[in-house]
Design an enzyme around this catalytic site. Structure first.
Site, PDB file in Angstrom:
ATOM      1  N   ASP A  65      -2.972  23.793 -39.985  1.00  0.00           N
ATOM      2  CA  ASP A  65      -4.402  24.117 -39.998  1.00  0.00           C
ATOM      3  C   ASP A  65      -4.738  25.075 -41.151  1.00  0.00           C
ATOM      4  O   ASP A  65      -5.906  25.395 -41.375  1.00  0.00           O
ATOM      5  CB  ASP A  65      -4.877  24.653 -38.640  1.00  0.00           C
ATOM      6  CG  ASP A  65      -4.217  25.951 -38.239  1.00  0.00           C
ATOM      7  OD1 ASP A  65      -3.269  26.390 -38.922  1.00  0.00           O
ATOM      8  OD2 ASP A  65      -4.647  26.540 -37.226  1.00  0.00           O
ATOM      9  N   SER A  66      -3.705  25.483 -41.904  1.00  0.00           N
ATOM     10  CA  SER A  66      -3.956  26.231 -43.142  1.00  0.00           C
ATOM     11  C   SER A  66      -4.758  25.372 -44.118  1.00  0.00           C
ATOM     12  O   SER A  66      -5.273  25.886 -45.114  1.00  0.00           O
ATOM     13  CB  SER A  66      -2.634  26.668 -43.783  1.00  0.00           C
ATOM     14  OG  SER A  66      -1.786  25.556 -43.979  1.00  0.00           O
ATOM     15  N   ASP A 104      -0.797  20.421 -36.446  1.00  0.00           N
ATOM     16  CA  ASP A 104      -1.205  21.668 -35.783  1.00  0.00           C
ATOM     17  C   ASP A 104      -2.314  21.421 -34.776  1.00  0.00           C
ATOM     18  O   ASP A 104      -3.266  20.678 -35.047  1.00  0.00           O
ATOM     19  CB  ASP A 104      -1.765  22.631 -36.843  1.00  0.00           C
ATOM     20  CG  ASP A 104      -0.824  23.784 -37.120  1.00  0.00           C
ATOM     21  OD1 ASP A 104       0.064  24.066 -36.295  1.00  0.00           O
ATOM     22  OD2 ASP A 104      -0.985  24.405 -38.185  1.00  0.00           O
ATOM     23  N   LYS A 134       2.085  21.206 -33.056  1.00  0.00           N
ATOM     24  CA  LYS A 134       2.507  22.613 -33.115  1.00  0.00           C
ATOM     25  C   LYS A 134       1.429  23.483 -32.476  1.00  0.00           C
ATOM     26  O   LYS A 134       0.238  23.248 -32.684  1.00  0.00           O
ATOM     27  CB  LYS A 134       2.754  23.047 -34.565  1.00  0.00           C
ATOM     28  CG  LYS A 134       3.105  24.540 -34.688  1.00  0.00           C
ATOM     29  CD  LYS A 134       3.701  24.899 -36.041  1.00  0.00           C
ATOM     30  CE  LYS A 134       2.697  25.088 -37.147  1.00  0.00           C
ATOM     31  NZ  LYS A 134       1.699  26.141 -36.900  1.00  0.00           N
ATOM     32  N   GLU A 210       6.936  33.149 -38.261  1.00  0.00           N
ATOM     33  CA  GLU A 210       6.179  33.502 -39.475  1.00  0.00           C
ATOM     34  C   GLU A 210       6.066  35.019 -39.641  1.00  0.00           C
ATOM     35  O   GLU A 210       5.677  35.735 -38.703  1.00  0.00           O
ATOM     36  CB  GLU A 210       4.762  32.889 -39.428  1.00  0.00           C
ATOM     37  CG  GLU A 210       3.953  33.260 -40.677  1.00  0.00           C
ATOM     38  CD  GLU A 210       2.678  32.451 -40.867  1.00  0.00           C
ATOM     39  OE1 GLU A 210       2.424  31.498 -40.106  1.00  0.00           O
ATOM     40  OE2 GLU A 210       1.937  32.790 -41.815  1.00  0.00           O
TER      41      GLU A 210
HETATM   42  O1  KIV Z   1      -0.882  26.011 -40.876  1.00  0.00           O
HETATM   43  C1  KIV Z   1       0.174  26.162 -41.497  1.00  0.00           C
HETATM   44  O2  KIV Z   1       0.297  25.820 -42.680  1.00  0.00           O
HETATM   45  C2  KIV Z   1       1.305  26.748 -40.786  1.00  0.00           C
HETATM   46  C3  KIV Z   1       2.533  27.091 -41.581  1.00  0.00           C
HETATM   47  C4  KIV Z   1       2.246  28.195 -42.509  1.00  0.00           C
HETATM   48  C5  KIV Z   1       3.694  27.349 -40.726  1.00  0.00           C
HETATM   49  O3  KIV Z   1       1.233  26.954 -39.618  1.00  0.00           O
END
Ligand code: KIV
Length: 295
Positions: A65-66, A104, A134, A210
């Site tokens: 979700d980044s 995510d 996730k 993280e």
């Molecule tokens: O959303 C994301 O990119 C993440 C990673 C940084 C682990 O959760």
């Protein structure tokens, strides 16, 4: 091994294509079985281009979700919706064939109840074709993780710095300093170690750690029987993950733990500047790049 060979022998393309076609996509069970073995390689992938580049080199592609920050310029990951994750997840699954695709679960798609989490995760799995989801959180999401895994949804947990909780964490600084100073008592309620124990006991097949201070991340990795994937955590983790655009040097600012394995931004900037001046000067397009009329 085979995949490394494939990556280094591009001239044997026909053979590569036939071998690659016969390689089965990695599953949650494969990742789970990698504990203590060869290191797991994971990168984020948000779209077909990123997925096609990263897939031959990775065990896991995370539709993180980044993408809210990197692609959409949001201040945090909170505005990311389930629909957005599904759209990007579908593109990544379609453009990859080897890596396990993990999507995510965005903020507000799982926190209300385990039933809400199941409905969201089931939509993600059905509509994207991904192999796992996730979820951010530790002790407080353990019941949800158990509920999902019991119903056929493989879950990667995410502990330590959990960006969806930025408003309660207050900042993106490293987690677990006080806890690491006294590892003996660190599995006290509310600790990162307690989170790790809870998500593993609940049935997560892997856990992302993280921005957790190194000794604590190492301790957790040594202790858990499921693979740990570090991001700003420890070299002792069973695998490592980075955001693709960060490690390729495309983004302007990154966290301290990001290592740039390429520096694409200056090259991209130079290319765009060259296009801009060619258009303004009239040197592009040339006759060669235009369509003539056939006689
Ligand atoms: O959303 C994301 O990119 C993440 C990673 C940084 C682990 O959760």
């Amino acid at each position: 091994m085979v995949r490394r060979w494939l990556a280094f022998h591009p001239q044997r393309w026909e053979r590569v294509v036939s071998i690659h076609a016969s390689i089965k996509r990695r599953t949650a069970a494969d990742v789970r079985a990698a504990k203590g073995g060869e290191k797991l390689v994971a990168l984020t992938a948000y779209h077909a281009l990123g997925a096609s580049l990263a897939d031959p080199h990775c065990d896991i592609l995370l539709v993180g979700d980044s993408l809210g920050n990197v692609l959409y310029g949001f201040e945090s990951t909170l505005p990311v919706t389930l629909e957005l994750m599904i759209a990007h997840g579908r593109a990544v699954v379609a453009a990859s064939s080897y890596a396990l695709v993990v999507v995510d679960m965005p903020f507000e798609s799982y926190e209300q109840s385990k039933e809400q989490a199941f409905a969201s995760a089931a939509r993600i799995m059905k509509e994207t074709g991904c192999g796992a989801v996730k979820i951010e959180g530790g002790v407080h999401v353990a019941e949800t993780i158990a509920f999902l895994t019991a119903r056929g949804i493989p879950v990667v947990a995410h502990i330590g710095l959990t960006p969806q909780s930025i408003h309660t964490l207050g900042s993106f600084r490293a987690q677990g300093r006080a806890e690491a100073a006294n590892l003996v008592r660190s599995n006290a309620p509310g600790s990162i170690e307690a989170d790790a124990d809870a998500v593993a006991a609940a049935g997560a097949f892997s856990v992302v750690i993280e921005a957790v201070v190194e000794p604590l991340a190492r301790h957790i990795s040594d202790k858990l029987t499921i693979p740990t994937i570090g991001i700003g955590a420890s070299a002792a983790c069973d695998g490592q993950i980075l955001v693709l655009e960060d490690m390729l040097g495309m983004t302007e600012r990154t966290a301290r733990f990001v290592e740039r394995f390429a520096n694409l931004r200056p090259a991209m900037d130079a290319g765009i500047a060259a296009f801009s001046s060619a258009v303004r000067s009239g040197s592009f397009p040339t006759q060669d790049s235009l369509y003539g009329v056939k006689a």
